[in-house]
Design a protein around this motif. Structure first.
Motif, PDB file in Angstrom:
ATOM      1  N   ALA A  28      -3.694  36.451   6.985  1.00 22.62           N
ATOM      2  CA  ALA A  28      -5.053  36.464   7.530  1.00 22.62           C
ATOM      3  C   ALA A  28      -5.148  35.383   8.591  1.00 22.62           C
ATOM      4  O   ALA A  28      -4.627  34.274   8.415  1.00 22.62           O
ATOM      5  CB  ALA A  28      -6.080  36.224   6.435  1.00 22.62           C
ATOM      6  N   PHE A  29      -5.815  35.728   9.690  1.00 28.47           N
ATOM      7  CA  PHE A  29      -5.929  34.781  10.805  1.00 28.47           C
ATOM      8  C   PHE A  29      -7.223  35.050  11.567  1.00 28.47           C
ATOM      9  O   PHE A  29      -7.844  36.107  11.432  1.00 28.47           O
ATOM     10  CB  PHE A  29      -4.705  34.878  11.727  1.00 28.47           C
ATOM     11  CG  PHE A  29      -4.378  36.269  12.208  1.00 28.47           C
ATOM     12  CD1 PHE A  29      -4.836  36.738  13.423  1.00 28.47           C
ATOM     13  CD2 PHE A  29      -3.586  37.109  11.425  1.00 28.47           C
ATOM     14  CE1 PHE A  29      -4.528  38.015  13.855  1.00 28.47           C
ATOM     15  CE2 PHE A  29      -3.264  38.394  11.855  1.00 28.47           C
ATOM     16  CZ  PHE A  29      -3.734  38.849  13.078  1.00 28.47           C
ATOM     17  N   HIS A  30      -7.625  34.066  12.366  1.00 26.04           N
ATOM     18  CA  HIS A  30      -8.838  34.189  13.165  1.00 26.04           C
ATOM     19  C   HIS A  30      -8.640  35.196  14.288  1.00 26.04           C
ATOM     20  O   HIS A  30      -7.598  35.204  14.951  1.00 26.04           O
ATOM     21  CB  HIS A  30      -9.217  32.828  13.773  1.00 26.04           C
ATOM     22  CG  HIS A  30      -9.737  31.857  12.773  1.00 26.04           C
ATOM     23  ND1 HIS A  30     -11.061  31.783  12.427  1.00 26.04           N
ATOM     24  CD2 HIS A  30      -9.097  30.905  12.048  1.00 26.04           C
ATOM     25  CE1 HIS A  30     -11.222  30.829  11.534  1.00 26.04           C
ATOM     26  NE2 HIS A  30     -10.050  30.289  11.275  1.00 26.04           N
ATOM     27  N   ASP A  31      -9.661  36.033  14.506  1.00 30.10           N
ATOM     28  CA  ASP A  31      -9.665  36.969  15.635  1.00 30.10           C
ATOM     29  C   ASP A  31      -9.775  36.150  16.924  1.00 30.10           C
ATOM     30  O   ASP A  31     -10.554  35.193  16.989  1.00 30.10           O
ATOM     31  CB  ASP A  31     -10.852  37.927  15.505  1.00 30.10           C
ATOM     32  CG  ASP A  31     -10.776  39.087  16.478  1.00 30.10           C
ATOM     33  OD1 ASP A  31     -10.835  38.844  17.704  1.00 30.10           O
ATOM     34  OD2 ASP A  31     -10.668  40.236  16.023  1.00 30.10           O
ATOM     35  N   LEU A  41      -8.940  38.482  10.705  1.00 31.31           N
ATOM     36  CA  LEU A  41      -8.168  39.709  10.577  1.00 31.31           C
ATOM     37  C   LEU A  41      -7.235  39.536   9.396  1.00 31.31           C
ATOM     38  O   LEU A  41      -6.576  38.502   9.263  1.00 31.31           O
ATOM     39  CB  LEU A  41      -7.354  39.976  11.844  1.00 31.31           C
ATOM     40  CG  LEU A  41      -8.159  40.162  13.130  1.00 31.31           C
ATOM     41  CD1 LEU A  41      -7.223  40.366  14.305  1.00 31.31           C
ATOM     42  CD2 LEU A  41      -9.121  41.320  13.001  1.00 31.31           C
ATOM     43  N   LEU A  42      -7.184  40.533   8.534  1.00 37.14           N
ATOM     44  CA  LEU A  42      -6.291  40.538   7.371  1.00 37.14           C
ATOM     45  C   LEU A  42      -5.347  41.711   7.540  1.00 37.14           C
ATOM     46  O   LEU A  42      -5.790  42.845   7.700  1.00 37.14           O
ATOM     47  CB  LEU A  42      -7.095  40.676   6.074  1.00 37.14           C
ATOM     48  CG  LEU A  42      -6.296  40.837   4.775  1.00 37.14           C
ATOM     49  CD1 LEU A  42      -5.373  39.653   4.529  1.00 37.14           C
ATOM     50  CD2 LEU A  42      -7.258  41.052   3.608  1.00 37.14           C
ATOM     51  N   ILE A  43      -4.038  41.422   7.536  1.00 40.25           N
ATOM     52  CA  ILE A  43      -3.031  42.462   7.751  1.00 40.25           C
ATOM     53  C   ILE A  43      -2.014  42.474   6.615  1.00 40.25           C
ATOM     54  O   ILE A  43      -1.712  41.433   6.036  1.00 40.25           O
ATOM     55  CB  ILE A  43      -2.277  42.269   9.089  1.00 40.25           C
ATOM     56  CG1 ILE A  43      -1.457  40.964   9.086  1.00 40.25           C
ATOM     57  CG2 ILE A  43      -3.237  42.306  10.269  1.00 40.25           C
ATOM     58  CD1 ILE A  43      -0.487  40.821  10.255  1.00 40.25           C
ATOM     59  N   PRO A  44      -1.476  43.657   6.314  1.00 36.19           N
ATOM     60  CA  PRO A  44      -0.296  43.682   5.447  1.00 36.19           C
ATOM     61  C   PRO A  44       0.903  43.268   6.299  1.00 36.19           C
ATOM     62  O   PRO A  44       0.954  43.555   7.494  1.00 36.19           O
ATOM     63  CB  PRO A  44      -0.202  45.148   5.024  1.00 36.19           C
ATOM     64  CG  PRO A  44      -0.844  45.907   6.130  1.00 36.19           C
ATOM     65  CD  PRO A  44      -1.906  45.004   6.696  1.00 36.19           C
ATOM     66  N   LYS A  45       1.861  42.591   5.705  1.00 37.82           N
ATOM     67  CA  LYS A  45       3.043  42.178   6.466  1.00 37.82           C
ATOM     68  C   LYS A  45       3.971  43.346   6.761  1.00 37.82           C
ATOM     69  O   LYS A  45       4.725  43.288   7.721  1.00 37.82           O
ATOM     70  CB  LYS A  45       3.792  41.065   5.723  1.00 37.82           C
ATOM     71  CG  LYS A  45       3.074  39.737   5.790  1.00 37.82           C
ATOM     72  CD  LYS A  45       3.937  38.651   5.177  1.00 37.82           C
ATOM     73  CE  LYS A  45       3.360  37.287   5.401  1.00 37.82           C
ATOM     74  NZ  LYS A  45       4.200  36.235   4.804  1.00 37.82           N
ATOM     75  N   HIS A  46       3.927  44.376   5.949  1.00 37.21           N
ATOM     76  CA  HIS A  46       4.743  45.559   6.265  1.00 37.21           C
ATOM     77  C   HIS A  46       3.959  46.419   7.249  1.00 37.21           C
ATOM     78  O   HIS A  46       2.727  46.424   7.258  1.00 37.21           O
ATOM     79  CB  HIS A  46       5.122  46.330   4.997  1.00 37.21           C
ATOM     80  CG  HIS A  46       3.991  47.064   4.371  1.00 37.21           C
ATOM     81  ND1 HIS A  46       3.083  46.464   3.533  1.00 37.21           N
ATOM     82  CD2 HIS A  46       3.608  48.363   4.472  1.00 37.21           C
ATOM     83  CE1 HIS A  46       2.198  47.351   3.134  1.00 37.21           C
ATOM     84  NE2 HIS A  46       2.485  48.523   3.700  1.00 37.21           N
TER      85      HIS A  46
END
Length: 122
Positions: A28-31, A41-46
């Motif tokens: 998760a990181f800042h937009d 923003l929250l992303i799956p690593k795959h």
């Protein structure tokens, strides 16, 4: 992971980001162009392109991803309920407004009003 995907590169730490959370499955990181006082923003690593590609085999990691949202919202400045809250958005496809072909959740919150870009549809 995809070699050319922007978010895969961020997950591999090849492109800098203001990371607020990381584990073995998610980042998760800042937009970089926030539409609200809190906009993560929250992303799956795959690599998975969008919600349209989620299948029954994905229920475990997707449930864990959704369960992270309230924690990340609270830890990053979203006000608590009942007066506070947050918005969770997953744009899917071109007509859905998706700009990066990697599944990601927008977690947005903070004191209203937000910009018109983040306002609810009429």
């Amino acid at each position: 992971m995809s070699h050319d995907c922007l978010f895969c590169k961020i997950a591999r730490h090849e492109i800098p980001a203001r990371v607020v959370y990381e584990d073995d499955q998610f980042l998760a990181f800042h937009d970089i162009n926030p539409a609200a006082p809190v906009h993560l923003l929250l992303i799956p690593k795959h690599h998975i392109a969008s919600l349209a590609e989620v299948g029954s085999d994905d229920s475990g990691w997707l449930a864990r991803m959704v369960q992270l949202v309230p924690q990340l919202a609270a830890e990053n400045g979203c006000n608590p309920l009942p007066e506070g809250g947050f918005r969770l958005v997953a744009n899917t496809g071109i007509e859905g407004g998706q700009e990066v072909d990697h599944l990601h959740f927008h977690i947005m919150g903070g004191a209203r009003p937000w910009s018109k870009r983040a306002a609810p549809a009429a």
